[in-house]
Design a protein around this motif. Structure first.
Motif, PDB file in Angstrom:
ATOM      1  N   GLN A  39       0.922  -1.240  -0.161  1.00  0.00           N
ATOM      2  CA  GLN A  39      -0.021  -0.042   0.160  1.00  0.00           C
ATOM      3  C   GLN A  39       0.947   1.178   0.099  1.00  0.00           C
ATOM      4  O   GLN A  39       0.420   2.069  -0.827  1.00  0.00           O
ATOM      5  N   ALA A  42       2.025   1.816  -3.825  1.00  0.00           N
ATOM      6  CA  ALA A  42       1.135   2.553  -4.240  1.00  0.00           C
ATOM      7  C   ALA A  42       1.004   3.921  -3.816  1.00  0.00           C
ATOM      8  O   ALA A  42       0.547   4.822  -4.805  1.00  0.00           O
ATOM      9  N   ALA A  73      -2.434   4.408  -9.729  1.00  0.00           N
ATOM     10  CA  ALA A  73      -1.960   4.055  -8.741  1.00  0.00           C
ATOM     11  C   ALA A  73      -2.790   4.079  -7.293  1.00  0.00           C
ATOM     12  O   ALA A  73      -2.535   3.082  -6.278  1.00  0.00           O
ATOM     13  N   VAL A  76      -4.786   1.076  -7.567  1.00  0.00           N
ATOM     14  CA  VAL A  76      -4.003  -0.351  -7.005  1.00  0.00           C
ATOM     15  C   VAL A  76      -3.960  -0.495  -5.656  1.00  0.00           C
ATOM     16  O   VAL A  76      -3.971  -1.348  -4.959  1.00  0.00           O
ATOM     17  N   GLY A  77      -3.677   0.604  -5.052  1.00  0.00           N
ATOM     18  CA  GLY A  77      -3.585   0.761  -3.310  1.00  0.00           C
ATOM     19  C   GLY A  77      -4.880   0.483  -2.916  1.00  0.00           C
ATOM     20  O   GLY A  77      -4.822  -0.220  -1.769  1.00  0.00           O
TER      21      GLY A  77
END
Length: 100
Positions: A39, A42, A73, A76-77
């Motif tokens: 995390q 990201a 991004a 994705v996190g």
């Protein structure tokens, strides 16, 4: 909102999130798990893209490109965070061996 202001706010928000995460680790004494580290990676992506957009101050098309990359991004996190929350809420007998 103007492009430079938008990316400045996004950069400061990403930086604040990372400072908070590292503060919990180094001041609060919490050890991050592998999902927490992903995390952070990201969030570093969001920080890097938004800082580049802030410094570059692109036009309309560039604004969309930088915003799209930052959103990717961030997504994705968010997916990693959703997986993390799902693992934390599994019943004890269903938690995988590599779980939190």
């Amino acid at each position: 909102m103007r492009t430079r202001s938008f990316f400045a706010v996004l950069t400061l928000a990403a930086l604040a999130a990372l400072v908070f995460a590292f503060g919990l680790e180094y001041i609060g004494g919490l050890e991050p798990c592998p999902l927490c580290i992903f995390q952070r990676i990201a969030m570093f992506g969001v920080l890097a893209v938004s800082a580049a957009g802030w410094l570059h101050n692109p036009g309309a098309i560039g604004h969309r490109v930088y915003a799209g990359l930052a959103m990717l991004a961030g997504a994705v996190g968010a997916a990693i965070a959703a997986r993390h929350v799902w693992l934390l809420h599994l019943p004890p007998d269903q938690v995988p061996a590599c779980g939190p």
